[in-house]
Design an enzyme around this catalytic site. Structure first.
Site, short mmCIF file in Angstrom:
data_model
loop_
_atom_site.label_atom_id
_atom_site.label_comp_id
_atom_site.label_asym_id
_atom_site.label_seq_id
_atom_site.Cartn_x
_atom_site.Cartn_y
_atom_site.Cartn_z
N ARG A 75 -9.96 -11.89 1.92
CA ARG A 75 -10.74 -12.98 1.35
C ARG A 75 -9.97 -14.31 1.42
NH1 ARG A 75 -11.07 -9.74 -4.21
NH2 ARG A 75 -10.87 -8.07 -2.68
N LYS B 245 0.84 -1.20 0.00
CA LYS B 245 0.00 0.00 0.00
C LYS B 245 0.89 1.25 0.00
CE LYS B 245 -3.93 -1.94 2.59
NZ LYS B 245 -4.92 -1.84 1.51
N1 BES Z 1 -8.15 -4.02 4.29
C1 BES Z 1 -8.28 -3.61 2.95
C2 BES Z 1 -9.60 -2.89 2.69
C3 BES Z 1 -9.77 -1.56 3.38
C4 BES Z 1 -9.38 -0.39 2.76
C5 BES Z 1 -10.36 -1.49 4.63
C6 BES Z 1 -9.55 0.82 3.40
C7 BES Z 1 -10.53 -0.29 5.26
C8 BES Z 1 -10.13 0.88 4.66
C9 BES Z 1 -8.21 -4.82 2.04
O1 BES Z 1 -7.38 -5.84 2.46
C10 BES Z 1 -7.68 -4.35 0.74
O2 BES Z 1 -6.55 -3.96 0.69
N2 BES Z 1 -8.52 -4.39 -0.29
C11 BES Z 1 -8.15 -3.96 -1.58
C12 BES Z 1 -8.58 -5.02 -2.55
C13 BES Z 1 -8.01 -4.87 -3.92
C14 BES Z 1 -6.52 -5.10 -3.91
C15 BES Z 1 -8.68 -5.87 -4.85
C16 BES Z 1 -8.85 -2.65 -1.85
O3 BES Z 1 -9.98 -2.47 -1.42
O4 BES Z 1 -8.25 -1.79 -2.50
MN MN Z 2 -5.39 -5.56 1.86
#
Ligand code: BES
Ligand code: MN
Ligand code: ZN
Length: 493
Positions: free
Chosen positions: A344, A270
Site C-alpha cells: 500500500r 515474515k
Molecule cells: N505481500 C503480502 C501479502 C501476501 C501474503 C500476498 C500472502 C500473497 C500471499 C503483503 O505485503 C503483506 O505482507 N501483507 C500483510 C499485511 C499486514 C502486515 C497488515 C498481511 O497480509 O499479512
Molecule cells: Mn508485506
C-alpha cells in the site's frame, strides 16, 4: 507451440483429437473414422460410459484399421452453448490429453454455423495457454513427465475466420506468457532494475517505456515508496509504459501494479514458511506489463498507461523501522507501524503520480496486497474494491466473461477510521480484522475526488500450486485476460 488452421481432413497417422457433442454425437469426419475402425469409437464410448459431457475425455490407443497412435475423444457438451471461455477450457483439456505426442490434429467437425471460427480460435488459445512451462532452470526432467507437443493443426470448417480471430487470441497468450515469465523468475534474477529492463522489450511492440530511478522519485517526493526500498541493495524503480492506440483527445486509462520483487516483510520480518512465495509479490506489476504487450500486439484502439512501483522489501541497517513516519508524494504523512504492509505504501505514491501526470479517466490497481484476501476467497476470486459502482460492475462483468472472477467487498468510513495515527495523517495498518478492506481504504486516501478507481487484491489468484484449468502449477497470469476484456468491452466499442 506451432498452431495452424486447416480444413477438416483426418490424418492417416499420429494423434487425433476429436470433439464429441452431448449425447456422444460425432461429426461427419468422426463418423467416417468410426466406420474405418469398425465402430471402435462408438463401442469405446459405450464401454466407458462416455457421453460427450463437456471436458470429459476418452483416449483410444492405436485404433484398429488405422495407423493412428491414438484418438482422443473430447466431450464439448451442448455444441450450441460453447462460447469463447468454454472453448478455451476445452483447448486446455485437449492439450493435456495429447501433451505426450509430438503433434496432433484437433478435429472440430461437430461445430458448424456462425460460431465455428470463434470456437476454433479459442480452442487454440486454450491449447496455447495450457502449453506454457517455466522450465529454463531445469537441467533434468524425466522425459515421461515432459510435454512433447510442439505443433497442433486445428481442423475446422471455418479455418480462414479462425485464423483471423486467432491473431487477438495469440496476443492475449503473448501477454499472459510475459506476465508468467516475470512472476516465475526467482528473486535473484528479477529485482527492480532487471524487471524494468525486461519491460523495455515492450518498445519493440510500439510501447513507450520510461524508467525513473530513486533520484527522480526523490525529486517527486515519493517518500512512501522510497521508504519501502531503502533497506535493499537494489535500487527502486518506477516503470511507466504508454500505449496510445486511441484518439489523442481521450484521457488514458491508468493501470497500476504492485511490484514488490521480494517481500521479506522488512524489519517486521515474515516467518520462513512460505517466505519464498514473496518472489511473486510483483505479480500485479507482471500482469500490467503483460497487459501492455497484449494491447499493443492486438493494436487496441485505446490509450492506456501502465505504471509499476518496483521495490525490494528487505531488513537492513538502513531499512525503515516500525514507527517511522514518511511523507508521500501527495503530502500526506504515514506512520509505518508495520513494514510488512508495504504494498500500500508503494501504491500510494504510484497512484498519486498517475493521477497528477496523466489525469486518467479511471484508475485500476492490481496488487498481491493481503493474506486476508486468501482467507476470504481462497483461489477462486480476486477481491474488488471501488469508489465507483459502474466501474466495479464493468470489471466484474469482464471477469465473468473470461472466467477470471472478481467479487466486490465493501468499503466505508467505519473501516477508514482504523487508519488513524496519533502522530501522522494515517498509519499503514488497521486493527488486523478485515485487513483487505483497511488496505483498500489506505489506497483510497491517495485517490482524488471524482477519479473512478478500482483496486484488485489478487494475492490468492496469481500463483497456484496445483495449477488451474488454463495453467500448469505456478504463475497463472490472472488479470491479463480480465483487463484486456475490460478494455475491449468498454473502450473500443
Ligand atoms: N505481500 C503480502 C501479502 C501476501 C501474503 C500476498 C500472502 C500473497 C500471499 C503483503 O505485503 C503483506 O505482507 N501483507 C500483510 C499485511 C499486514 C502486515 C497488515 C498481511 O497480509 O499479512
Ligand atoms: Mn508485506
Ligand atoms: Zn507484499
Amino acid at each position: 507451440m506451432n498452431i495452424t488452421f486447416s480444413k477438416i481432413a483426418i490424418p492417416a497417422q499420429g494423434a487425433v483429437v476429436l470433439a464429441v457433442g452431448e449425447g456422444a454425437r460425432l461429426g461427419p469426419a468422426g463418423a467416417a473414422l468410426d466406420k474405418t475402425t469398425g465402430g471402435a469409437l462408438t463401442r469405446a464410448m459405450k464401454a466407458a460410459n462416455f457421453n460427450g459431457k463437456r471436458e470429459k475425455t476418452l483416449t483410444i490407443v492405436v485404433p484398429g484399421g488405422t495407423k493412428l497412435s491414438r484418438v482422443v475423444l473430447v466431450g464439448v457438451g451442448e455444441v450450441k452453448s460453447v462460447d469463447g471461455m468454454a472453448a478455451e477450457r476445452l483447448g486446455a483439456a485437449m492439450f493435456d490429453a495429447v501433451a505426450a505426442d509430438a503433434s496432433a490434429a484437433v478435429v472440430l467437425d461437430v461445430f458448424d454455423g456462425v460460431k465455428a471460427g470463434l470456437v476454433a480460435a479459442y480452442i487454440a488459445g486454450g491449447v496455447l495457454q495450457k502449453s506454457y512451462r517455466f522450465a529454463k532452470y531445469r537441467t533434468k526432467e524425466e522425459s515421461e513427465s515432459k510435454p512433447k507437443l510442439k505443433s497442433v493443426a486445428i481442423q475446422t470448417g471455418a479455418a480462414a475466420e479462425a485464423k483471423r480471430l486467432f491473431a487477438d487470441v495469440a496476443a492475449i497468450a503473448d501477454g499472459i506468457f510475459f506476465a508468467r515469465d516475470l512472476i516465475s523468475e526467482p528473486p535473484n534474477v528479477i529485482y527492480p532494475e532487471s524487471f524494468a529492463a525486461r519491460a523495455k522489450e515492450l518498445a519493440k511492440d510500439g510501447i513507450k517505456v520510461e524508467i525513473l530511478g530513486e533520484a527522480a522519485m526523490k525529486k517527486l517526493g515519493m517518500g512512501s515508496l522510497l521508504g519501502v526500498g531503502q533497506g535493499s541493495e537494489r535500487e527502486s524503480q518506477l516503470l511507466v509504459m504508454r500505449w496510445d492506440g486511441g484518439a489523442k483527445s481521450h484521457a488514458p486509462l491508468a493501470i497500476v501494479g504492485k511490484g514488490v520483487c521480494f517481500d521479506t516483510g522488512g524489519i517486521s520480518l515474515k516467518t520462513p514458511p512460505g517466505m519464498w512465495d514473496m518472489k511473486w509479490d510483483m505479480a500485479g506489476a507482471g500482469v500490467v506489463v503483460g497487459l501492455m504487450r497484449t494491447l499493443a500486439r492486438r493494436k487496441a484502439r485505446v490509450n492506456v498507461v501502465g505504471l509499476c512501483g518496483l521495490v525490494e522489501n528487505m531488513p537492513d541497517g538502513r531499512a525503515q523501522r516500525p514507527g517511522d513516519v514518511v511523507t508521500s508524494m501527495s503530502g500526506q504523512t504515514i506512520e509505518v507501524q508495520n513494514t510488512d504492509a508495504e504494498g500500500r505504501l508503494v501504491l500510494a505514491d504510484v497512484v498519486w503520480y498517475a493521477q497528477q501526470r496523466f489525469k486518467p479517466s479511471a484508475i485500476v490497481d492490481l496488487a498481491t496486497l493481503t493474506g486476508a484476501i486468501i482467507a476470504t476467497f481462497n483461489d477462486h476470486y480476486a477481491g474488488l474494491f471501488s469508489n465507483d459502482d459502474d466501474l466495479a460492475q464493468r470489471l466484474t462483468a469482464a471477469g465473468k466473461t473470461v472466467g477470471e472472477r472478481l467479487w466486490r467487498l465493501p468499503m466505508g468510513e467505519e473501516y477508514d477510521r482504523e487508519l488513524k495515527s496519533l502522530i501522522a495523517d494515517m498509519k499503514n495498518i488497521g486493527s488486523g480484522k478485515g485487513g483487505s478492506i483497511t488496505a483498500a481504504q489506505f489506497i483510497q486516501r491517495f485517490i482524488q475526488k471524482g477519479v473512478p478507481w478500482a483496486h484488485l487484491d489478487i494475492a490468492g489468484v496469481v500463483w497456484n500450486e496445483k495449477g488451474t484449468v488454463l495453467s500448469a502449477p505456478g504463475a497463472t497470469g490472472y488479470g491479463v485476460r480480465l483487463l484486456n476484456q475490460f478494455v475491449a468491452d468498454n473502450y473500443e466499442k
